[in-house]
Design a protein around this motif. Structure first.
Motif, PDB file in Angstrom:
ATOM      1  N   UNK A   1      59.318  21.490 -38.855  1.00  0.00           N
ATOM      2  CA  UNK A   1      58.937  20.755 -37.657  1.00  0.00           C
ATOM      3  C   UNK A   1      57.489  20.951 -37.271  1.00  0.00           C
ATOM      4  N   UNK A   2      57.033  22.191 -37.322  1.00  0.00           N
ATOM      5  CA  UNK A   2      55.633  22.466 -36.998  1.00  0.00           C
ATOM      6  C   UNK A   2      54.696  21.777 -37.978  1.00  0.00           C
ATOM      7  N   UNK A   3      55.048  21.814 -39.249  1.00  0.00           N
ATOM      8  CA  UNK A   3      54.229  21.158 -40.275  1.00  0.00           C
ATOM      9  C   UNK A   3      54.198  19.642 -40.044  1.00  0.00           C
ATOM     10  N   UNK A   4      55.357  19.047 -39.801  1.00  0.00           N
ATOM     11  CA  UNK A   4      55.422  17.601 -39.584  1.00  0.00           C
ATOM     12  C   UNK A   4      54.661  17.202 -38.327  1.00  0.00           C
TER      13      UNK A   4
ATOM     14  N   UNK B   1      53.775  20.347 -26.878  1.00  0.00           N
ATOM     15  CA  UNK B   1      54.488  21.611 -27.063  1.00  0.00           C
ATOM     16  C   UNK B   1      53.951  22.672 -26.099  1.00  0.00           C
ATOM     17  N   UNK B   2      52.635  22.762 -25.977  1.00  0.00           N
ATOM     18  CA  UNK B   2      52.021  23.730 -25.059  1.00  0.00           C
ATOM     19  C   UNK B   2      52.398  23.445 -23.608  1.00  0.00           C
ATOM     20  N   UNK B   3      52.464  22.158 -23.246  1.00  0.00           N
ATOM     21  CA  UNK B   3      52.795  21.798 -21.867  1.00  0.00           C
ATOM     22  C   UNK B   3      54.221  22.190 -21.497  1.00  0.00           C
ATOM     23  N   UNK B   4      55.087  22.297 -22.483  1.00  0.00           N
ATOM     24  CA  UNK B   4      56.475  22.694 -22.228  1.00  0.00           C
ATOM     25  C   UNK B   4      56.668  24.203 -22.186  1.00  0.00           C
ATOM     26  N   UNK B   5      55.693  24.959 -22.647  1.00  0.00           N
ATOM     27  CA  UNK B   5      55.844  26.408 -22.822  1.00  0.00           C
ATOM     28  C   UNK B   5      56.258  27.130 -21.542  1.00  0.00           C
ATOM     29  N   UNK B   6      55.706  26.743 -20.409  1.00  0.00           N
ATOM     30  CA  UNK B   6      56.005  27.477 -19.185  1.00  0.00           C
ATOM     31  C   UNK B   6      57.231  26.955 -18.443  1.00  0.00           C
ATOM     32  N   UNK B   7      57.690  25.758 -18.768  1.00  0.00           N
ATOM     33  CA  UNK B   7      58.841  25.212 -18.053  1.00  0.00           C
ATOM     34  C   UNK B   7      60.099  25.160 -18.923  1.00  0.00           C
TER      35      UNK B   7
ATOM     36  N   UNK C   1      63.236  23.792 -25.056  1.00  0.00           N
ATOM     37  CA  UNK C   1      63.170  22.357 -25.335  1.00  0.00           C
ATOM     38  C   UNK C   1      62.091  22.052 -26.363  1.00  0.00           C
ATOM     39  N   UNK C   2      60.962  22.735 -26.285  1.00  0.00           N
ATOM     40  CA  UNK C   2      59.908  22.507 -27.280  1.00  0.00           C
ATOM     41  C   UNK C   2      60.397  22.918 -28.667  1.00  0.00           C
ATOM     42  N   UNK C   3      61.177  23.990 -28.754  1.00  0.00           N
ATOM     43  CA  UNK C   3      61.738  24.387 -30.036  1.00  0.00           C
ATOM     44  C   UNK C   3      62.734  23.339 -30.540  1.00  0.00           C
TER      45      UNK C   3
ATOM     46  N   UNK D   1      62.713  20.184 -29.875  1.00  0.00           N
ATOM     47  CA  UNK D   1      61.896  19.039 -30.291  1.00  0.00           C
ATOM     48  C   UNK D   1      61.320  19.266 -31.684  1.00  0.00           C
ATOM     49  N   UNK D   2      60.781  20.447 -31.904  1.00  0.00           N
ATOM     50  CA  UNK D   2      60.220  20.769 -33.218  1.00  0.00           C
ATOM     51  C   UNK D   2      61.291  20.790 -34.299  1.00  0.00           C
ATOM     52  N   UNK D   3      62.399  21.458 -34.014  1.00  0.00           N
ATOM     53  CA  UNK D   3      63.442  21.607 -35.039  1.00  0.00           C
ATOM     54  C   UNK D   3      64.153  20.289 -35.326  1.00  0.00           C
ATOM     55  N   UNK D   4      64.626  19.618 -34.297  1.00  0.00           N
ATOM     56  CA  UNK D   4      65.427  18.413 -34.522  1.00  0.00           C
ATOM     57  C   UNK D   4      64.562  17.198 -34.852  1.00  0.00           C
ATOM     58  N   UNK D   5      63.699  16.808 -33.908  1.00  0.00           N
ATOM     59  CA  UNK D   5      62.935  15.574 -34.112  1.00  0.00           C
ATOM     60  C   UNK D   5      62.039  15.655 -35.342  1.00  0.00           C
ATOM     61  N   UNK D   6      61.290  16.740 -35.450  1.00  0.00           N
ATOM     62  CA  UNK D   6      60.320  16.831 -36.541  1.00  0.00           C
ATOM     63  C   UNK D   6      60.843  17.578 -37.766  1.00  0.00           C
ATOM     64  N   UNK D   7      61.589  18.642 -37.567  1.00  0.00           N
ATOM     65  CA  UNK D   7      62.103  19.413 -38.694  1.00  0.00           C
ATOM     66  C   UNK D   7      63.256  18.749 -39.417  1.00  0.00           C
ATOM     67  N   UNK D   8      64.097  18.029 -38.663  1.00  0.00           N
ATOM     68  CA  UNK D   8      65.249  17.359 -39.273  1.00  0.00           C
ATOM     69  C   UNK D   8      64.988  15.874 -39.521  1.00  0.00           C
ATOM     70  N   UNK D   9      64.635  15.131 -38.492  1.00  0.00           N
ATOM     71  CA  UNK D   9      64.559  13.663 -38.606  1.00  0.00           C
ATOM     72  C   UNK D   9      63.278  13.199 -39.295  1.00  0.00           C
ATOM     73  N   UNK D  10      62.123  13.572 -38.779  1.00  0.00           N
ATOM     74  CA  UNK D  10      60.870  13.109 -39.395  1.00  0.00           C
ATOM     75  C   UNK D  10      60.697  13.630 -40.819  1.00  0.00           C
ATOM     76  N   UNK D  11      61.337  14.719 -41.164  1.00  0.00           N
ATOM     77  CA  UNK D  11      61.187  15.309 -42.495  1.00  0.00           C
ATOM     78  C   UNK D  11      62.181  14.763 -43.517  1.00  0.00           C
TER      79      UNK D  11
END
Length: 133
Positions: free
Chosen positions: A16-19, A32-38, A42-44, A46-56
């Protein structure tokens, strides 16, 4: 097919991070940074599912995935910040300004003129910020 290669040894998060870096660059990292404090979880997700699973996944290239995403976000009509990020992403992966504009215009048929107008104004803002036409 996809432009980036993932290996079975990579975790979903690593993929996900690579994608995200390849597709969205700095704009994606800002989200991702904007989500860090709230909502760091959810940012994880987003990275794992949307980018790590689907976009990849194989089957569609990054160009086609971004065209589909622009169409969907335009049709929603209420996701301008996300639409702007994905217009940037589309440009990053080789989608032309004309292809983006035509994709958004096509949505007038299915989502209505207001949604298409909002999408076109989002594209205009991204294009202007990136460089003059």
């Amino acid at each position: 097919m996809n432009n980036h290669q993932s290996t079975p040894e990579q975790t979903r998060l690593e993929r996900g991070k690579h994608a995200l870096a390849e597709i969205d660059g700095e704009a994606g990292e800002k989200v991702i940074e904007a989500l860090a404090d709230i909502a760091p979880d959810f940012s994880r997700y987003l990275l794992e599912f949307a980018f790590g699973d689907i976009y990849s996944r194989p089957g569609l290239g990054l160009r086609e995935r971004e065209i589909a995403t622009i169409a969907a976000l335009t049709a929603l009509g209420n996701a301008r910040p996300q639409l702007e990020v994905h217009i940037e992403a589309a440009l990053n992966v080789g989608v032309s300004r004309d292809e983006i504009t035509e994709t958004i215009m096509q949505m007038a048929v299915y989502a209505g003129f207001p949604a298409a107008l909002n999408g076109l104004f989002a594209a205009k803002a991204v294009f202007a910020a990136r460089s003059p036409l």
